[in-house]
Design a protein around this motif. Structure first.
Motif, PDB file in Angstrom:
ATOM      1  N   TYR A 362       0.830  -1.215   0.000  1.00 33.54           N
ATOM      2  CA  TYR A 362       0.000   0.000   0.000  1.00 33.54           C
ATOM      3  C   TYR A 362       0.857   1.254   0.000  1.00 33.54           C
ATOM      4  O   TYR A 362       0.602   2.204  -0.736  1.00 33.54           O
ATOM      5  CB  TYR A 362      -0.960   0.008   1.195  1.00 33.54           C
ATOM      6  N   HIS A 363       1.876   1.255   0.838  1.00 31.79           N
ATOM      7  CA  HIS A 363       2.695   2.467   0.913  1.00 31.79           C
ATOM      8  C   HIS A 363       3.440   2.686  -0.401  1.00 31.79           C
ATOM      9  O   HIS A 363       3.539   3.818  -0.897  1.00 31.79           O
ATOM     10  CB  HIS A 363       3.678   2.390   2.084  1.00 31.79           C
ATOM     11  N   MET A 364       3.951   1.600  -0.970  1.00 29.07           N
ATOM     12  CA  MET A 364       4.697   1.720  -2.223  1.00 29.07           C
ATOM     13  C   MET A 364       3.821   2.310  -3.325  1.00 29.07           C
ATOM     14  O   MET A 364       4.222   3.206  -4.068  1.00 29.07           O
ATOM     15  CB  MET A 364       5.192   0.329  -2.651  1.00 29.07           C
ATOM     16  N   PHE A 365       2.577   1.820  -3.402  1.00 25.79           N
ATOM     17  CA  PHE A 365       1.638   2.288  -4.431  1.00 25.79           C
ATOM     18  C   PHE A 365       1.239   3.736  -4.157  1.00 25.79           C
ATOM     19  O   PHE A 365       1.190   4.579  -5.059  1.00 25.79           O
ATOM     20  CB  PHE A 365       0.418   1.371  -4.415  1.00 25.79           C
ATOM     21  N   SER A 366       0.971   4.015  -2.884  1.00 23.04           N
ATOM     22  CA  SER A 366       0.523   5.361  -2.509  1.00 23.04           C
ATOM     23  C   SER A 366       1.614   6.397  -2.741  1.00 23.04           C
ATOM     24  O   SER A 366       1.347   7.491  -3.257  1.00 23.04           O
ATOM     25  CB  SER A 366       0.106   5.357  -1.033  1.00 23.04           C
ATOM     26  N   ALA A 367       2.846   6.052  -2.361  1.00 18.82           N
ATOM     27  CA  ALA A 367       3.955   7.003  -2.469  1.00 18.82           C
ATOM     28  C   ALA A 367       4.639   6.938  -3.835  1.00 18.82           C
ATOM     29  O   ALA A 367       5.618   7.644  -4.057  1.00 18.82           O
ATOM     30  CB  ALA A 367       4.969   6.738  -1.361  1.00 18.82           C
ATOM     31  N   LYS A 368       4.110   6.080  -4.727  1.00 20.80           N
ATOM     32  CA  LYS A 368       4.664   5.924  -6.083  1.00 20.80           C
ATOM     33  C   LYS A 368       6.150   5.570  -6.029  1.00 20.80           C
ATOM     34  O   LYS A 368       6.971   6.129  -6.759  1.00 20.80           O
ATOM     35  CB  LYS A 368       4.459   7.198  -6.912  1.00 20.80           C
ATOM     36  N   LEU A 369       6.496   4.633  -5.142  1.00 20.66           N
ATOM     37  CA  LEU A 369       7.887   4.213  -5.017  1.00 20.66           C
ATOM     38  C   LEU A 369       8.215   3.157  -6.070  1.00 20.66           C
ATOM     39  O   LEU A 369       7.338   2.421  -6.531  1.00 20.66           O
ATOM     40  CB  LEU A 369       8.139   3.623  -3.616  1.00 20.66           C
ATOM     41  N   ASP A 370       9.468   3.043  -6.414  1.00 20.11           N
ATOM     42  CA  ASP A 370       9.978   1.984  -7.288  1.00 20.11           C
ATOM     43  C   ASP A 370       9.203   1.910  -8.612  1.00 20.11           C
ATOM     44  O   ASP A 370       8.952   0.823  -9.123  1.00 20.11           O
ATOM     45  CB  ASP A 370       9.907   0.630  -6.537  1.00 20.11           C
ATOM     46  N   ASP A 371       8.800   3.085  -9.133  1.00 22.36           N
ATOM     47  CA  ASP A 371       8.056   3.165 -10.400  1.00 22.36           C
ATOM     48  C   ASP A 371       6.839   2.241 -10.408  1.00 22.36           C
ATOM     49  O   ASP A 371       6.539   1.567 -11.405  1.00 22.36           O
ATOM     50  CB  ASP A 371       8.977   2.834 -11.588  1.00 22.36           C
ATOM     51  N   CYS A 372       6.136   2.224  -9.293  1.00 19.64           N
ATOM     52  CA  CYS A 372       4.994   1.321  -9.143  1.00 19.64           C
ATOM     53  C   CYS A 372       3.805   1.808  -9.973  1.00 19.64           C
ATOM     54  O   CYS A 372       3.400   2.962  -9.879  1.00 19.64           O
ATOM     55  CB  CYS A 372       4.605   1.237  -7.663  1.00 19.64           C
ATOM     56  N   ILE A 373       3.259   0.914 -10.774  1.00 15.54           N
ATOM     57  CA  ILE A 373       2.027   1.216 -11.511  1.00 15.54           C
ATOM     58  C   ILE A 373       0.889   0.336 -11.026  1.00 15.54           C
ATOM     59  O   ILE A 373      -0.178   0.821 -10.696  1.00 15.54           O
ATOM     60  CB  ILE A 373       2.243   1.047 -13.036  1.00 15.54           C
ATOM     61  N   LYS A 374       1.122  -0.973 -10.929  1.00 14.40           N
ATOM     62  CA  LYS A 374       0.047  -1.857 -10.482  1.00 14.40           C
ATOM     63  C   LYS A 374       0.603  -2.973  -9.609  1.00 14.40           C
ATOM     64  O   LYS A 374       1.246  -3.894 -10.122  1.00 14.40           O
ATOM     65  CB  LYS A 374      -0.674  -2.455 -11.697  1.00 14.40           C
ATOM     66  N   PRO A 375       0.352  -2.923  -8.308  1.00 10.29           N
ATOM     67  CA  PRO A 375       0.777  -4.026  -7.447  1.00 10.29           C
ATOM     68  C   PRO A 375      -0.322  -5.089  -7.321  1.00 10.29           C
ATOM     69  O   PRO A 375      -1.498  -4.759  -7.218  1.00 10.29           O
ATOM     70  CB  PRO A 375       1.009  -3.336  -6.090  1.00 10.29           C
ATOM     71  N   VAL A 376       0.077  -6.326  -7.360  1.00 12.12           N
ATOM     72  CA  VAL A 376      -0.862  -7.429  -7.173  1.00 12.12           C
ATOM     73  C   VAL A 376      -0.395  -8.277  -5.995  1.00 12.12           C
ATOM     74  O   VAL A 376       0.783  -8.634  -5.904  1.00 12.12           O
ATOM     75  CB  VAL A 376      -0.970  -8.300  -8.449  1.00 12.12           C
ATOM     76  N   LEU A 377      -1.343  -8.573  -5.113  1.00 10.58           N
ATOM     77  CA  LEU A 377      -1.059  -9.404  -3.938  1.00 10.58           C
ATOM     78  C   LEU A 377      -1.346 -10.868  -4.273  1.00 10.58           C
ATOM     79  O   LEU A 377      -2.287 -11.165  -5.023  1.00 10.58           O
ATOM     80  CB  LEU A 377      -1.918  -8.965  -2.763  1.00 10.58           C
ATOM     81  N   TYR A 378      -0.557 -11.751  -3.713  1.00 14.51           N
ATOM     82  CA  TYR A 378      -0.711 -13.182  -3.974  1.00 14.51           C
ATOM     83  C   TYR A 378      -0.991 -13.920  -2.668  1.00 14.51           C
ATOM     84  O   TYR A 378      -0.077 -14.464  -2.048  1.00 14.51           O
ATOM     85  CB  TYR A 378       0.549 -13.734  -4.658  1.00 14.51           C
ATOM     86  N   PRO A 379      -2.282 -13.967  -2.250  1.00 13.24           N
ATOM     87  CA  PRO A 379      -2.617 -14.811  -1.092  1.00 13.24           C
ATOM     88  C   PRO A 379      -2.454 -16.281  -1.481  1.00 13.24           C
ATOM     89  O   PRO A 379      -2.473 -16.611  -2.677  1.00 13.24           O
ATOM     90  CB  PRO A 379      -4.095 -14.496  -0.830  1.00 13.24           C
ATOM     91  N   ASN A 380      -2.319 -17.119  -0.540  1.00 14.26           N
ATOM     92  CA  ASN A 380      -2.185 -18.560  -0.793  1.00 14.26           C
ATOM     93  C   ASN A 380      -1.052 -18.870  -1.767  1.00 14.26           C
ATOM     94  O   ASN A 380      -1.121 -19.833  -2.546  1.00 14.26           O
ATOM     95  CB  ASN A 380      -3.508 -19.123  -1.348  1.00 14.26           C
ATOM     96  N   GLY A 381      -0.039 -18.026  -1.789  1.00 13.22           N
ATOM     97  CA  GLY A 381       1.092 -18.251  -2.677  1.00 13.22           C
ATOM     98  C   GLY A 381       0.724 -18.173  -4.146  1.00 13.22           C
ATOM     99  O   GLY A 381       1.465 -18.648  -5.010  1.00 13.22           O
ATOM    100  N   GLY A 382      -0.435 -17.564  -4.458  1.00 11.47           N
ATOM    101  CA  GLY A 382      -0.854 -17.420  -5.851  1.00 11.47           C
ATOM    102  C   GLY A 382      -1.417 -18.706  -6.441  1.00 11.47           C
ATOM    103  O   GLY A 382      -1.655 -18.778  -7.639  1.00 11.47           O
ATOM    104  N   ARG A 383      -1.644 -19.729  -5.619  1.00 11.29           N
ATOM    105  CA  ARG A 383      -2.144 -21.012  -6.136  1.00 11.29           C
ATOM    106  C   ARG A 383      -3.581 -21.269  -5.680  1.00 11.29           C
ATOM    107  O   ARG A 383      -3.959 -20.939  -4.604  1.00 11.29           O
ATOM    108  CB  ARG A 383      -1.257 -22.166  -5.642  1.00 11.29           C
TER     109      ARG A 383
END
Lengths: 383, 177
Positions: A362-383
């Motif tokens: 959230y902070h990375m997206f909000s503060a536009k850090l690391d050239d962030c455009i779209k972060p996706v979270l992977y619950p359950n290891g993405g499986r």
């Protein structure tokens, strides 16, 4: 289960919470495999949306695997891979019957103005969202859509909001062949709106923002002409110089209440909450569109009010079109666009992050850090 | 003449250009499929009603509760009292929204109290994503911390001087007695 846990403005953490249960015969429980953080989640994160309660799980863009279905859900079965539109829609009310799945009248007790939305405050129904290992999906016989075998799940999760919202932004513009379209905001939705403007036959697509890395992305991805508003003295004059002095045929506000670009509006709308966020992008859109043009709004604002030049709307004969995207209505066409290679949704994803690191996401997206455009979270290891 | 942009793009080279062009796209179509318009108002077949086993606040603009609702975070505590009062006003009334925003801020404090009462001390920097700030904007974080520390030091110094002046100002009064 592990789930996002909102603790106040700029504070969110991953906490252990009880797993959701079936509460209605048309519910399903979905095990989440991917869940995006959306630009509109930042309005919640920044404390701009009234009735955002402590302990809520955000997340309205997710896909996953059906774990359990209610007695009246006959079109899904456990094990199905589904993408879940962000709108919660009954499919049979006055509005759903008209294809207005973002305006369902049977899914949000707290407000009549908006239908239910996953993880989007009690103003949108009080539903826990998909930034969790499991989520309750009401009206599972209406919204959830089977992910085609050939589709990458990273593409599928982007079809729950970003792609349809960007597409509908262009659609609402009523773009005609050769039109000049200006998109305010180079976030994921703005970039997608610019991409989709071409599909409707735009002759020129211009994107305005203040973050060069996002403008560079839009220039390559959409593709689009891009301009940094920090280098522009007066937006309306600039757009008119770009368009033979008349103004753009269509302007799209893909920013909403978190807009930068006006110190006064930032103080009044974002800091003091005297407006429903900063409406500078909408102000620019109204004043930059030509007489008789169309302003399409998909940027999210709070429910109170904003200062906009409504007199110019009248005097210029502008048509304003706006809505939450009607995801279910648009999905068949958008799936076709993905299959044909006209839209590449997953190319927007810049960061893939485990759910455990949601605070940083959230902070990375909000503060536009690391050239962030779209972060996706992977619950359950993405499986 | 329009300014010639060096960035000009040839639409014909854009994949999919014009495939969805629709000259009939007027200001209401296709957002709204009027064929599905139910002229009779709220007379559709309703979904089964979800059982309300938690408190669900309802907008006064509804004449009946929608069939389903979320069950996240029922209203509670002082913030809950403010929220209940807010729902005494319509969505058209600013008091409704301002009271809800006020309740949200109260709720934030309640959240911290709740954490502490459970023996959990919230890790505020971690919850605010300072890990990401440290990884991707270390100089900025250090600068912010330095500015913050400077402000605290200056404020403390000013406060100290104020106390010093006060104690000096009190002495003559004592002598007068």
């Amino acid at each position: 289960m592990l789930a996002a846990d909102y603790r106040g403005p700029h504070r969110v953490r991953a906490s252990s919470k009880p797993e959701p249960v079936i509460r209605h015969p048309r519910d399903a429980i979905v095990r989440v495999t991917r869940s995006c953080v959306c630009g509109s989640d930042l309005h919640l994160y920044h404390g701009l949306v009234p009735d955002t309660r402590i302990g809520m799980t955000f997340g309205h863009e997710f896909c996953g695997i059906v774990e359990e279905v209610g007695a009246e859900v006959t079109n899904l079965k456990p094990g199905d891979h589904v993408l879940v539109p962000f709108n919660i829609a009954c499919g049979q009310c006055h509005f759903c019957k008209q294809g207005l799945f973002g305006n369902c009248h049977e899914s949000n007790p707290q407000a009549t103005a908006v239908g239910g939305i996953f993880g989007y405050s009690h103003t949108a129904g009080g539903y826990d969202g998909g930034q969790a290992e499991y989520v309750r999906v009401p009206y599972a016989d209406v919204g959830p859509t089977l992910i085609p075998d050939w589709m990458d799940p990273d593409d599928a999760v982007m079809l729950t909001d970003v792609v349809p919202t960007g597409y509908q932004a262009a659609e609402m513009g009523g773009i005609q062949m050769g039109d000049t379209v200006v998109v305010f905001g180079a976030g994921p939705v703005g970039i997608m709106a610019a991409r989709c403007a071409w599909l409707f036959g735009a002759g020129r697509v211009i994107v305005i923002d203040h973050l060069d890395y996002r403008l560079d992305f839009a220039r390559r991805y959409a593709p689009a002409e891009v301009y940094n508003f920090q280098a522009i003295d007066d937006m309306a004059v600039f757009i008119k110089k770009q368009t033979d002095g008349l103004g753009a045929d269509v302007c799209i506000d893909a920013v909403g209440g978190d807009a930068s670009g006006s110190g006064v509006r930032t103080v009044l709308g974002k800091k003091m909450k005297l407006e429903a966020g900063s409406a500078i992008a909408l102000h620019w859109a109204i004043n930059s569109v030509k007489k008789g043009g169309v302003v399409s709004i998909v940027g999210v604002y709070g429910p109170t009010g904003n200062m906009i030049p409504i007199g110019n709307v009248l005097n210029k004969g502008i048509t304003i079109r706006a809505n939450q995207a009607s995801v279910k209505r648009l999905l068949p066409r958008l799936i076709e666009h993905v299959r044909e290679g006209r839209i590449d949704p997953k190319a927007l994803i810049t960061h893939r992050i485990p759910l455990e690191e949601i605070s940083d996401a959230y902070h990375m997206f909000s503060a536009k850090l690391d050239d962030c455009i779209k972060p996706v979270l992977y619950p359950n290891g993405g499986r | 003449m329009a300014q010639k942009s060096r960035q000009m793009i040839d639409p014909a080279e854009v994949n999919g250009w014009g495939v969805d062009a629709d000259p009939r796209n007027d200001p209401t179509y296709p957002m709204r499929n009027r064929a599905g318009d139910t002229k009779g108002g709220m007379d559709w077949d309703r979904p089964p009603l979800q059982r309300a086993d938690i408190e669900v606040l309802r907008s006064m603009e509804y004449n009946r509760r929608p069939a389903v609702f979320g069950t996240s975070s029922a209203p509670s505590g002082i913030s809950g009292m403010v929220r209940r009062a807010a729902f005494g006003y319509s969505e058209s009334d600013w008091r409704h929204w301002l009271m809800l925003l006020g309740a949200d801020r109260i709720n934030m404090v309640e959240g911290i109290v709740e954490d502490l009462s459970r023996g959990h001390v919230p890790n505020l920097p971690a919850e605010m994503g300072m890990g990401a700030e440290w990884r991707h904007n270390r100089d900025g974080l250090v600068r912010k911390l330095a500015i913050g520390a400077g402000v605290v030091v200056v404020a403390a110094a000013l406060w100290g001087r104020k106390d010093h002046h006060r104690s000096h100002a009190r002495r003559p009064l004592r002598r007068l007695r």
